[in-house]
Each structure stands twice: as C-alpha cells, then as structure tokens.
Design a protein around this motif. Structure first.
Motif, PDB file in Angstrom:
ATOM      1  N   LEU A  27      45.306  53.893 -13.795  1.00 11.43           N
ATOM      2  CA  LEU A  27      45.778  53.569 -11.908  1.00 11.43           C
ATOM      3  C   LEU A  27      44.019  54.862 -11.529  1.00 11.43           C
ATOM      4  CD1 LEU A  27      48.824  55.176 -11.190  1.00 11.43           C
ATOM      5  CD2 LEU A  27      47.536  52.928 -11.024  1.00 11.43           C
ATOM      6  N   THR A  28      43.597  55.058 -10.811  1.00  3.95           N
ATOM      7  CA  THR A  28      42.899  55.515 -10.195  1.00  3.95           C
ATOM      8  C   THR A  28      43.130  56.851  -9.012  1.00  3.95           C
ATOM      9  OG1 THR A  28      42.972  54.195  -7.872  1.00  3.95           O
ATOM     10  CG2 THR A  28      41.151  53.926  -9.979  1.00  3.95           C
ATOM     11  N   PRO A  29      43.020  58.183  -8.549  1.00  2.85           N
ATOM     12  CA  PRO A  29      43.418  59.322  -8.641  1.00  2.85           C
ATOM     13  C   PRO A  29      44.026  58.817  -7.042  1.00  2.85           C
ATOM     14  CG  PRO A  29      41.487  60.021  -9.451  1.00  2.85           C
ATOM     15  CD  PRO A  29      41.590  58.745  -9.609  1.00  2.85           C
ATOM     16  N   LEU A  30      43.563  57.762  -6.084  1.00  3.32           N
ATOM     17  CA  LEU A  30      43.531  57.225  -5.055  1.00  3.32           C
ATOM     18  C   LEU A  30      44.960  56.593  -5.128  1.00  3.32           C
ATOM     19  CD1 LEU A  30      43.698  57.835  -2.096  1.00  3.32           C
ATOM     20  CD2 LEU A  30      41.402  55.038  -2.366  1.00  3.32           C
ATOM     21  N   GLU A  31      45.017  54.859  -6.407  1.00  7.91           N
ATOM     22  CA  GLU A  31      46.345  54.959  -6.690  1.00  7.91           C
ATOM     23  C   GLU A  31      47.702  55.185  -6.621  1.00  7.91           C
ATOM     24  OE1 GLU A  31      44.272  50.648  -8.193  1.00  7.91           O
ATOM     25  OE2 GLU A  31      44.824  52.135  -9.547  1.00  7.91           O
ATOM     26  N   ALA A  32      47.262  56.584  -7.467  1.00  9.77           N
ATOM     27  CA  ALA A  32      48.430  57.467  -7.948  1.00  9.77           C
ATOM     28  C   ALA A  32      48.434  58.117  -6.825  1.00  9.77           C
ATOM     29  CB  ALA A  32      47.610  58.381  -8.602  1.00  9.77           C
ATOM     30  N   TRP A  33      47.427  58.556  -5.364  1.00 13.83           N
ATOM     31  CA  TRP A  33      48.367  59.535  -4.378  1.00 13.83           C
ATOM     32  C   TRP A  33      48.829  58.224  -3.594  1.00 13.83           C
ATOM     33  CZ3 TRP A  33      48.432  63.252  -1.514  1.00 13.83           C
ATOM     34  CH2 TRP A  33      48.480  63.477   0.076  1.00 13.83           C
ATOM     35  N   ASN A  34      48.781  57.274  -3.469  1.00 13.64           N
ATOM     36  CA  ASN A  34      49.006  56.061  -2.707  1.00 13.64           C
ATOM     37  C   ASN A  34      50.766  55.853  -3.242  1.00 13.64           C
ATOM     38  OD1 ASN A  34      47.188  54.979  -0.481  1.00 13.64           O
ATOM     39  ND2 ASN A  34      45.821  54.477  -1.888  1.00 13.64           N
ATOM     40  N   LEU A  35      50.287  55.297  -4.106  1.00 12.26           N
ATOM     41  CA  LEU A  35      51.645  55.339  -4.864  1.00 12.26           C
ATOM     42  C   LEU A  35      52.864  56.221  -4.383  1.00 12.26           C
ATOM     43  CD1 LEU A  35      50.849  53.493  -8.271  1.00 12.26           C
ATOM     44  CD2 LEU A  35      52.152  52.530  -6.106  1.00 12.26           C
ATOM     45  N   MET A  36      52.266  57.290  -5.074  1.00 12.01           N
ATOM     46  CA  MET A  36      53.165  58.990  -4.924  1.00 12.01           C
ATOM     47  C   MET A  36      53.555  59.768  -3.659  1.00 12.01           C
ATOM     48  SD  MET A  36      51.831  61.533  -7.700  1.00 12.01           S
ATOM     49  CE  MET A  36      50.484  61.677  -7.464  1.00 12.01           C
ATOM     50  N   MET A  37      52.814  58.897  -2.249  1.00 10.40           N
ATOM     51  CA  MET A  37      52.817  58.914  -1.386  1.00 10.40           C
ATOM     52  C   MET A  37      53.747  58.040  -0.411  1.00 10.40           C
ATOM     53  SD  MET A  37      52.322  61.879  -1.055  1.00 10.40           S
ATOM     54  CE  MET A  37      51.378  62.748  -2.581  1.00 10.40           C
ATOM     55  N   ALA A  38      54.203  56.670  -0.621  1.00 11.53           N
ATOM     56  CA  ALA A  38      54.086  56.211  -0.598  1.00 11.53           C
ATOM     57  C   ALA A  38      56.017  55.812   0.161  1.00 11.53           C
ATOM     58  CB  ALA A  38      54.292  54.677  -1.175  1.00 11.53           C
ATOM     59  N   GLN A  39      56.473  56.641  -0.630  1.00  9.60           N
ATOM     60  CA  GLN A  39      57.923  57.278  -0.473  1.00  9.60           C
ATOM     61  C   GLN A  39      58.383  58.349  -1.110  1.00  9.60           C
ATOM     62  OE1 GLN A  39      60.624  54.405  -2.130  1.00  9.60           O
ATOM     63  NE2 GLN A  39      60.044  52.441  -0.911  1.00  9.60           N
ATOM     64  N   ARG A 140      56.569  74.070  -8.165  1.00 11.39           N
ATOM     65  CA  ARG A 140      56.271  72.932  -9.445  1.00 11.39           C
ATOM     66  C   ARG A 140      57.128  71.743  -9.768  1.00 11.39           C
ATOM     67  NH1 ARG A 140      55.302  78.663 -10.440  1.00 11.39           N
ATOM     68  NH2 ARG A 140      52.759  78.766 -11.530  1.00 11.39           N
ATOM     69  N   VAL A 141      58.548  72.005  -9.449  1.00  7.10           N
ATOM     70  CA  VAL A 141      59.649  70.953  -8.840  1.00  7.10           C
ATOM     71  C   VAL A 141      59.001  70.040  -8.678  1.00  7.10           C
ATOM     72  CG1 VAL A 141      61.773  70.858  -8.568  1.00  7.10           C
ATOM     73  CG2 VAL A 141      61.219  72.814  -9.564  1.00  7.10           C
ATOM     74  N   ILE A 142      58.898  70.465  -7.189  1.00  3.30           N
ATOM     75  CA  ILE A 142      58.327  68.783  -6.608  1.00  3.30           C
ATOM     76  C   ILE A 142      57.262  68.105  -7.075  1.00  3.30           C
ATOM     77  CG2 ILE A 142      56.814  67.827  -4.043  1.00  3.30           C
ATOM     78  CD1 ILE A 142      58.545  70.549  -3.106  1.00  3.30           C
ATOM     79  N   VAL A 143      56.211  68.604  -7.772  1.00  2.00           N
ATOM     80  CA  VAL A 143      55.367  67.886  -7.916  1.00  2.00           C
ATOM     81  C   VAL A 143      56.385  67.172  -9.953  1.00  2.00           C
ATOM     82  CG1 VAL A 143      53.015  67.853  -9.552  1.00  2.00           C
ATOM     83  CG2 VAL A 143      53.297  68.999  -8.051  1.00  2.00           C
ATOM     84  N   ARG A 144      56.849  67.981 -10.273  1.00  2.51           N
ATOM     85  CA  ARG A 144      57.312  67.123 -11.866  1.00  2.51           C
ATOM     86  C   ARG A 144      58.348  66.188 -11.562  1.00  2.51           C
ATOM     87  NH1 ARG A 144      59.886  70.707 -13.536  1.00  2.51           N
ATOM     88  NH2 ARG A 144      58.673  72.535 -14.057  1.00  2.51           N
ATOM     89  N   GLY A 145      58.370  65.896 -10.274  1.00  7.60           N
ATOM     90  CA  GLY A 145      59.299  65.040 -10.023  1.00  7.60           C
ATOM     91  C   GLY A 145      58.846  63.728  -9.276  1.00  7.60           C
ATOM     92  N   MET A 146      57.946  64.023  -8.396  1.00  5.31           N
ATOM     93  CA  MET A 146      57.040  63.479  -7.998  1.00  5.31           C
ATOM     94  C   MET A 146      56.277  62.328  -9.099  1.00  5.31           C
ATOM     95  SD  MET A 146      54.980  65.145  -5.167  1.00  5.31           S
ATOM     96  CE  MET A 146      54.262  63.715  -4.325  1.00  5.31           C
ATOM     97  N   LEU A 147      55.668  62.746 -10.423  1.00  5.79           N
ATOM     98  CA  LEU A 147      55.156  62.455 -11.506  1.00  5.79           C
ATOM     99  C   LEU A 147      56.078  61.419 -12.048  1.00  5.79           C
ATOM    100  CD1 LEU A 147      52.673  65.715 -12.490  1.00  5.79           C
ATOM    101  CD2 LEU A 147      52.182  63.072 -11.966  1.00  5.79           C
ATOM    102  N   ALA A 148      57.155  62.528 -12.469  1.00  8.02           N
ATOM    103  CA  ALA A 148      58.497  61.192 -13.042  1.00  8.02           C
ATOM    104  C   ALA A 148      58.461  59.805 -11.919  1.00  8.02           C
ATOM    105  CB  ALA A 148      60.040  62.173 -13.277  1.00  8.02           C
ATOM    106  N   ARG A 149      58.793  59.798 -10.834  1.00 10.17           N
ATOM    107  CA  ARG A 149      59.376  59.238  -9.750  1.00 10.17           C
ATOM    108  C   ARG A 149      58.318  57.931 -10.161  1.00 10.17           C
ATOM    109  NH1 ARG A 149      60.529  60.960  -4.352  1.00 10.17           N
ATOM    110  NH2 ARG A 149      60.802  58.566  -3.857  1.00 10.17           N
ATOM    111  N   LEU A 150      57.527  58.307 -10.047  1.00 10.26           N
ATOM    112  CA  LEU A 150      55.376  57.457 -10.550  1.00 10.26           C
ATOM    113  C   LEU A 150      55.709  56.670 -11.628  1.00 10.26           C
ATOM    114  CD1 LEU A 150      52.301  55.904  -9.529  1.00 10.26           C
ATOM    115  CD2 LEU A 150      51.361  58.410 -11.006  1.00 10.26           C
ATOM    116  N   LYS A 152      58.100  55.744 -13.338  1.00 10.77           N
ATOM    117  CA  LYS A 152      59.460  55.024 -13.648  1.00 10.77           C
ATOM    118  C   LYS A 152      59.451  54.101 -12.989  1.00 10.77           C
ATOM    119  CE  LYS A 152      64.063  55.057 -12.519  1.00 10.77           C
ATOM    120  NZ  LYS A 152      65.198  55.915 -11.283  1.00 10.77           N
ATOM    121  N   SER A 153      58.222  53.912 -11.443  1.00 13.77           N
ATOM    122  CA  SER A 153      58.400  52.980 -10.403  1.00 13.77           C
ATOM    123  C   SER A 153      56.808  52.114 -11.337  1.00 13.77           C
ATOM    124  CB  SER A 153      57.854  53.566  -9.470  1.00 13.77           C
ATOM    125  OG  SER A 153      56.022  54.177  -9.461  1.00 13.77           O
ATOM    126  N   LEU A 154      56.484  52.746 -12.798  1.00 16.25           N
ATOM    127  CA  LEU A 154      55.113  51.700 -12.837  1.00 16.25           C
ATOM    128  C   LEU A 154      55.487  50.980 -14.235  1.00 16.25           C
ATOM    129  CD1 LEU A 154      51.922  53.796 -12.592  1.00 16.25           C
ATOM    130  CD2 LEU A 154      52.671  52.522 -11.414  1.00 16.25           C
TER     131      LEU A 154
END
Length: 155
Positions: A27-39, A140-150, A152-154
C-alpha cells in the motif's frame, strides 16, 4: 526507521513508539491512512471526547478525533484531520501536531508490503508530561489494534 520520521533527535524525545506489520499486499502510506481511518476504533471516539474535555480546561485546542474522510491525495501543508502534513513521498507520510505543551509526529512509512508507524513526542512543560502519562501506553495499544485491523481487512 528514518531519522526524518522523528519530531526531534532520539535523546530529546519524551515518547517514542515504532510498530511494523507485513501486509498481504503493498500500500502507499496514504492508502494505509485511508483504510485505517475509514472506520476508526469505537474507543477512539470516546478517548478523543475525554481528551478534549480535559485538555480544553488547560487551554489546549479541541481536536475532535478522526473523521474517516477519504483523501485521494495530499501535499505538504494540507491537513489530515487534526494533523498537519509536513512531508509526503511515495513511501512516507509525515504528520505533525504542535502546541505549547508538546510536539507530535506520526510517520507512516511503507517498504513493499511492510507498513511502519512511528510516533514521537517532545514535551514542553508539566502539562505535556502529565498528558503523556496515560496517552503513551494507550497509543501503543491503539496503533497495534489499528495495524491488526488493517491486516485483517486486506485478507
């Protein structure tokens, strides 16, 4: 990690966290941002409300949290929610928020399918130090969760 991913030199930082994850595809960094922040995680809405209510009493501007608004492109000087875009390239997005209490940088960097989020903070006063006591571990916990959710969504 790239030295430009930090708000200041390592020895000046009051907070530093860098987390990486291998994704199913690049992904590009902006694609990652968009996907993580979508929900955004539901707890983030609550956390930002609490943060704004407490911080406003100390003269800190309200930031409101993440809007979930998708962006197709950004350039230096644009805003992604409360963050100022200070750097953008095909493999990095450098986001900052600065006030009289602390300076924050979040760097979103990609290298192939590897995504790294690095956050760094310089505090300027006692309020900034007190603010980071709960925010640091929670971040730290929030970022770890965001990365895991990302990831999983992919899949």
């Amino acid at each position: 990690m790239n030295a430009s991913d930090l708000i200041a030199s390592r020895e000046r930082l009051a907070y530093y966290d860098s987390q990486s994850i291998e994704l199913p595809r690049a992904l590009t960094p902006l694609e990652a941002w968009n996907l993580m922040m979508a929900q955004p995680q539901p707890i983030l809405r609550w956390a930002f409300r609490v943060r704004d209510a407490i911080s406003a009493r100390f003269g800190v501007k309200r930031i409101g949290g993440f809007s979930g608004r998708r962006r197709d492109g950004v350039q230096v000087g644009d805003r992604l929610d409360f963050f100022l875009v200070e750097g953008v390239s095909p493999d990095a997005l450098l986001l900052t928020e600065r006030d009289r209490h602390l300076d924050v940088m979040t760097a979103i960097r990609t290298e192939g399918a590897r995504l790294t989020i690095t956050s760094s903070v310089v505090v300027h006063n006692a309020f900034g130090r007190a603010y980071m006591l709960p925010v640091g571990p929670a971040h730290r916990v929030i970022v770890r969760g965001m990365l895991a959710r990302l990831r999983k969504s992919l899949r």
